[in-house]
Design a protein around this motif. Sequence first.
Motif, PDB file in Angstrom:
ATOM      1  N   PRO A 116      -3.333   1.183  -4.431  1.00 56.22           N
ATOM      2  CA  PRO A 116      -3.953   2.110  -3.489  1.00 56.22           C
ATOM      3  C   PRO A 116      -4.712   1.362  -2.392  1.00 56.22           C
ATOM      4  N   GLY A 117      -4.550   1.815  -1.157  1.00 58.08           N
ATOM      5  CA  GLY A 117      -5.231   1.202  -0.032  1.00 58.08           C
ATOM      6  C   GLY A 117      -4.533  -0.011   0.543  1.00 58.08           C
ATOM      7  N   SER A 118      -3.349  -0.393   0.011  1.00 64.12           N
ATOM      8  CA  SER A 118      -2.664  -1.595   0.491  1.00 64.12           C
ATOM      9  C   SER A 118      -1.647  -1.307   1.594  1.00 64.12           C
ATOM     10  N   GLY A 119      -1.373  -0.045   1.886  1.00 62.69           N
ATOM     11  CA  GLY A 119      -0.392   0.283   2.914  1.00 62.69           C
ATOM     12  C   GLY A 119      -0.907  -0.019   4.312  1.00 62.69           C
ATOM     13  N   THR A 120       0.005  -0.499   5.174  1.00 64.37           N
ATOM     14  CA  THR A 120      -0.343  -0.788   6.564  1.00 64.37           C
ATOM     15  C   THR A 120       0.585  -0.016   7.497  1.00 64.37           C
ATOM     16  N   GLY A 121       0.205   0.058   8.768  1.00 65.89           N
ATOM     17  CA  GLY A 121       1.025   0.725   9.772  1.00 65.89           C
ATOM     18  C   GLY A 121       1.284   2.169   9.390  1.00 65.89           C
ATOM     19  N   GLN A 122       2.507   2.612   9.574  1.00 72.48           N
ATOM     20  CA  GLN A 122       2.898   3.982   9.235  1.00 72.48           C
ATOM     21  C   GLN A 122       2.980   4.219   7.734  1.00 72.48           C
ATOM     22  N   LEU A 123       2.818   3.164   6.930  1.00 68.32           N
ATOM     23  CA  LEU A 123       2.804   3.298   5.468  1.00 68.32           C
ATOM     24  C   LEU A 123       1.380   3.333   4.915  1.00 68.32           C
ATOM     25  N   SER A 124       0.400   3.419   5.803  1.00 67.03           N
ATOM     26  CA  SER A 124      -0.984   3.559   5.366  1.00 67.03           C
ATOM     27  C   SER A 124      -1.107   4.830   4.534  1.00 67.03           C
ATOM     28  N   GLY A 125      -1.710   4.722   3.362  1.00 65.87           N
ATOM     29  CA  GLY A 125      -1.879   5.877   2.486  1.00 65.87           C
ATOM     30  C   GLY A 125      -0.764   6.070   1.473  1.00 65.87           C
ATOM     31  N   ILE A 126       0.264   5.209   1.475  1.00 64.29           N
ATOM     32  CA  ILE A 126       1.360   5.366   0.519  1.00 64.29           C
ATOM     33  C   ILE A 126       0.856   5.095  -0.900  1.00 64.29           C
TER      34      ILE A 126
END
Length: 132
Positions: free
Chosen positions: A98-108
């Motif tokens: 949790p919290g590791s998504g970046t760019g458009q994958l933020s929140g995955i």
Amino acid sequence: MTVARGSFEVTGGTEDPYDELEGGIKLTHASGSQAFSGDISGDGAVHWLMLYRADKTARFVGLQRITGSVGGRTGSFVASAEGDHDGTGSTVTFSIVPGSGTGQLSGIVGDGRLVAKGGPKGTYELDYTLDA
């Protein structure tokens, strides 16, 4: 949840032993790179801590970063993984940190599986949620 499916190929890697125990048990650090295709398209980089048993089976844990696109959205995420090698192939389960998504994958967020029956190719499945 949305399900992403596809294949991957190991494109490189190294492995270095760091301890050998009685009874043929060996500990190693392995790192590798992968190419993903299908619903996930991009590159992976993984670091494993591995325990080999005398019978050549293994247990391993690691962190993997995938950079590319999931469902058409680009960015990256990190997954915490653990797996087993039975002497002929490997199975891995993983959870997106949790919290590791970046760019458009933020929140995955999500959980998945990798299966490699031997050799550099395998398949994956990821059950994930990604805010709109």
